[in-house]
Design a protein around this motif. Structure first.
Motif, short mmCIF file in Angstrom:
data_model
loop_
_atom_site.label_atom_id
_atom_site.label_comp_id
_atom_site.label_asym_id
_atom_site.label_seq_id
_atom_site.Cartn_x
_atom_site.Cartn_y
_atom_site.Cartn_z
N UNK A 56 22.63 8.37 -15.77
CA UNK A 56 23.03 9.78 -15.71
C UNK A 56 24.17 9.99 -14.72
N UNK A 57 24.05 9.36 -13.57
CA UNK A 57 25.09 9.50 -12.54
C UNK A 57 26.40 8.88 -13.02
N UNK A 58 26.32 7.67 -13.55
CA UNK A 58 27.53 6.97 -14.00
C UNK A 58 28.25 7.71 -15.12
N UNK A 59 27.49 8.23 -16.08
CA UNK A 59 28.09 8.85 -17.26
C UNK A 59 28.26 10.35 -17.14
N UNK A 60 27.75 10.93 -16.07
CA UNK A 60 27.92 12.37 -15.86
C UNK A 60 27.09 13.21 -16.81
N UNK A 61 25.86 12.75 -17.08
CA UNK A 61 24.96 13.48 -17.98
C UNK A 61 23.67 13.81 -17.23
N UNK A 62 22.84 14.64 -17.84
CA UNK A 62 21.55 14.97 -17.24
C UNK A 62 20.61 13.76 -17.34
N UNK A 63 19.70 13.65 -16.39
CA UNK A 63 18.72 12.55 -16.42
C UNK A 63 17.90 12.59 -17.69
#
Length: 81
Positions: free
Chosen positions: A41-48
């Motif tokens: 999520x952090x790497x791709x900029x998405x919600x967990x």
């Protein structure tokens, strides 16, 4: 952000495709640990929850296997996709 995702399509499917591509190109070889839902999520900029849905799909399809309390790992026998 490591990958540019198309926000007009289901993002969880795109996250799953990123992981599959990395498995296929050897970034994540069989038996290796894949990033956690939070790391993806952090790497791709998405919600967990999005990365969690993607990893659940990958488990159902046989790309990865989960080990409780340890992590998620690339399956030894990959699907023929």
């Amino acid at each position: 952000m490591g990958e540019d995702l198309d926000r007009t399509r289901a993002v969880w499917r795109q996250v799953a495709q990123v992981v599959i591509a990395r498995i296929k190109d050897g970034t994540y070889p069989p038996g290796s640990r894949v990033p956690s839902t939070l790391e993806l999520a952090t790497e791709l900029g998405v919600a967990s929850s999005t990365s969690q849905k993607a990893l659940a799909y990958l488990r159902r399809e046989g790309w990865v296997r989960g080990e409780t309390g340890i992590g998620t790992f690339v399956a030894d026998d990959l699907p023929n996709n």
